[in-house]
Scaffold this motif. Sequence first.
Motif, PDB file in Angstrom:
ATOM      1  N   LEU A  39       9.375 -12.381  36.065  1.00  0.00           N
ATOM      2  CA  LEU A  39       8.190 -12.230  36.915  1.00  0.00           C
ATOM      3  C   LEU A  39       6.949 -11.793  36.140  1.00  0.00           C
ATOM      4  CD1 LEU A  39       9.994 -10.494  39.918  1.00  0.00           C
ATOM      5  CD2 LEU A  39       9.373 -12.911  39.691  1.00  0.00           C
ATOM      6  N   VAL A  40       7.116 -11.589  34.832  1.00  0.00           N
ATOM      7  CA  VAL A  40       5.947 -11.248  33.999  1.00  0.00           C
ATOM      8  C   VAL A  40       5.566 -12.456  33.134  1.00  0.00           C
ATOM      9  CG1 VAL A  40       5.137  -9.768  32.116  1.00  0.00           C
ATOM     10  CG2 VAL A  40       6.387  -8.797  34.056  1.00  0.00           C
ATOM     11  N   ARG A  41       6.556 -13.036  32.481  1.00  0.00           N
ATOM     12  CA  ARG A  41       6.244 -14.226  31.657  1.00  0.00           C
ATOM     13  C   ARG A  41       5.749 -15.376  32.544  1.00  0.00           C
ATOM     14  NH1 ARG A  41      10.924 -12.516  28.343  1.00  0.00           N
ATOM     15  NH2 ARG A  41      10.103 -11.951  26.293  1.00  0.00           N
ATOM     16  N   SER A  42       6.284 -15.464  33.749  1.00  0.00           N
ATOM     17  CA  SER A  42       5.804 -16.471  34.718  1.00  0.00           C
ATOM     18  C   SER A  42       5.443 -15.721  35.997  1.00  0.00           C
ATOM     19  CB  SER A  42       6.886 -17.500  35.021  1.00  0.00           C
ATOM     20  OG  SER A  42       7.267 -18.161  33.856  1.00  0.00           O
ATOM     21  N   ALA A  43       4.244 -15.138  35.993  1.00  0.00           N
ATOM     22  CA  ALA A  43       3.837 -14.278  37.118  1.00  0.00           C
ATOM     23  C   ALA A  43       3.630 -15.101  38.389  1.00  0.00           C
ATOM     24  CB  ALA A  43       2.546 -13.551  36.764  1.00  0.00           C
ATOM     25  N   LEU A  44       4.034 -14.541  39.495  1.00  0.00           N
ATOM     26  CA  LEU A  44       3.840 -15.198  40.790  1.00  0.00           C
ATOM     27  C   LEU A  44       2.449 -14.861  41.323  1.00  0.00           C
ATOM     28  CD1 LEU A  44       7.221 -14.240  42.481  1.00  0.00           C
ATOM     29  CD2 LEU A  44       6.631 -16.435  41.426  1.00  0.00           C
ATOM     30  N   PRO A  45       1.836 -15.772  42.089  1.00  0.00           N
ATOM     31  CA  PRO A  45       0.568 -15.419  42.754  1.00  0.00           C
ATOM     32  C   PRO A  45       0.858 -14.454  43.893  1.00  0.00           C
ATOM     33  CG  PRO A  45       1.343 -17.575  43.479  1.00  0.00           C
ATOM     34  CD  PRO A  45       2.306 -17.123  42.423  1.00  0.00           C
ATOM     35  N   HIS A  46      -0.134 -13.676  44.278  1.00  0.00           N
ATOM     36  CA  HIS A  46       0.013 -12.906  45.516  1.00  0.00           C
ATOM     37  C   HIS A  46       0.093 -13.888  46.673  1.00  0.00           C
ATOM     38  CE1 HIS A  46      -1.970  -9.038  43.729  1.00  0.00           C
ATOM     39  NE2 HIS A  46      -0.731  -9.218  43.342  1.00  0.00           N
ATOM     40  N   VAL A  47       0.699 -13.470  47.774  1.00  0.00           N
ATOM     41  CA  VAL A  47       0.738 -14.370  48.928  1.00  0.00           C
ATOM     42  C   VAL A  47      -0.706 -14.597  49.410  1.00  0.00           C
ATOM     43  CG1 VAL A  47       3.094 -13.822  49.629  1.00  0.00           C
ATOM     44  CG2 VAL A  47       1.208 -12.455  50.534  1.00  0.00           C
ATOM     45  N   SER A  48      -0.956 -15.825  49.828  1.00  0.00           N
ATOM     46  CA  SER A  48      -2.332 -16.245  50.133  1.00  0.00           C
ATOM     47  C   SER A  48      -2.599 -16.259  51.635  1.00  0.00           C
ATOM     48  CB  SER A  48      -2.539 -17.663  49.594  1.00  0.00           C
ATOM     49  OG  SER A  48      -1.641 -18.525  50.278  1.00  0.00           O
ATOM     50  N   ASP A  49      -3.851 -16.515  51.978  1.00  0.00           N
ATOM     51  CA  ASP A  49      -4.257 -16.704  53.358  1.00  0.00           C
ATOM     52  C   ASP A  49      -3.421 -17.827  54.002  1.00  0.00           C
ATOM     53  OD1 ASP A  49      -5.743 -16.476  55.614  1.00  0.00           O
ATOM     54  OD2 ASP A  49      -7.584 -17.344  54.810  1.00  0.00           O
ATOM     55  N   ALA A  50      -3.289 -18.935  53.254  1.00  0.00           N
ATOM     56  CA  ALA A  50      -2.532 -20.089  53.771  1.00  0.00           C
ATOM     57  C   ALA A  50      -1.061 -19.728  53.990  1.00  0.00           C
ATOM     58  CB  ALA A  50      -2.654 -21.254  52.790  1.00  0.00           C
ATOM     59  N   PHE A  51      -0.507 -18.914  53.083  1.00  0.00           N
ATOM     60  CA  PHE A  51       0.894 -18.467  53.220  1.00  0.00           C
ATOM     61  C   PHE A  51       1.058 -17.682  54.522  1.00  0.00           C
ATOM     62  CE2 PHE A  51       3.917 -15.021  52.916  1.00  0.00           C
ATOM     63  CZ  PHE A  51       5.045 -15.550  52.278  1.00  0.00           C
ATOM     64  N   VAL A  52       0.160 -16.732  54.750  1.00  0.00           N
ATOM     65  CA  VAL A  52       0.290 -15.854  55.928  1.00  0.00           C
ATOM     66  C   VAL A  52       0.158 -16.679  57.215  1.00  0.00           C
ATOM     67  CG1 VAL A  52      -0.662 -13.849  57.132  1.00  0.00           C
ATOM     68  CG2 VAL A  52      -0.558 -13.859  54.632  1.00  0.00           C
ATOM     69  N   GLU A  53      -0.778 -17.613  57.206  1.00  0.00           N
ATOM     70  CA  GLU A  53      -0.942 -18.474  58.395  1.00  0.00           C
ATOM     71  C   GLU A  53       0.345 -19.274  58.639  1.00  0.00           C
ATOM     72  OE1 GLU A  53      -4.506 -21.200  58.736  1.00  0.00           O
ATOM     73  OE2 GLU A  53      -2.866 -22.640  58.985  1.00  0.00           O
ATOM     74  N   ALA A  54       0.882 -19.868  57.576  1.00  0.00           N
ATOM     75  CA  ALA A  54       2.061 -20.741  57.721  1.00  0.00           C
ATOM     76  C   ALA A  54       3.309 -19.964  58.115  1.00  0.00           C
ATOM     77  CB  ALA A  54       2.295 -21.490  56.414  1.00  0.00           C
TER      78      ALA A  54
END
Length: 213
Positions: free
Chosen positions: A43-58
């Motif tokens: 999770l550091v070498r390939s960091a994940l994005p924070h959950v987005s507006d679109a994620f929360v809506e979906a």
Amino acid sequence: MTKILHIDSSSQTCGTSYSRKFSLQVVQRLQDLTGGEIVSRDLVRSALPHVSDAFVEAMFVSAEDRTAEQSLALALSETLIGELESADAVVIGCPMYNYSIPSALKAWLDHIVRARRTFVHTPEGPRGLLRDRPTYIVTSSGGLYREGLGTKVDFLSPYLTAVLGKIGLHDLRFVQVEGVALGGEALGAALERVEADIASVSFVAHAQSAYAN
Ligand SMILES: Cc1cc2nc3c(=O)[nH]c(=O)nc-3n(C[C@H](O)[C@H](O)[C@H](O)COP(=O)(O)O)c2cc1C
């Protein structure tokens, strides 16, 4: 083919991380005992994005009603949940940062702990939807938290116990490397204790339970 999901979250990627060293040791021990394929998620070498507006809506739209765009917004979450669902055992390397978990690991949790997908709300509280499986949490901290005053500010182990329990993972085994900032004999003793734990009979019994179900 059985699978071990190996997750690391220490920012130290150049060989100095205790949680990385011992989470790998746990993975190798599990593989020696039970075989299986290792799936690594760093999770550091390939960091994940924070959950987005679109994620929360979906995530609030039921699967049947989602548009193609909404499904796409949850695609990474589905991949991460899929890795967890197909694992027979999970090993999480987790340093203590500011009495809790690193933000890299929190981002992963935000993607995988999803209402109506990995847990449901019930009148009795949340109920996990994932099959339980042995989950090893290899922590590393500068100070001491397993007893004494430290227990009052350890928000790492109670938090992971609660949030993993929420999605159905209750069979947790903590392997704790403590007091790395103390150095000297205290650190030497802590490392010996961890090595002994990973070599112990109870570790073997726990590991073998991964394949008993
Ligand atoms: C950002 C940051 C915050 C930390 N916060 C704490 C803390 O609250 N308590 C503690 O005992 N150690 C703390 N430490 C020390 C780490 O827990 C310790 O160095 C540990 O070994 C890190 O894990 P690692 O060796 O796997 O990288 C912190 C270190 C960093 C980099």
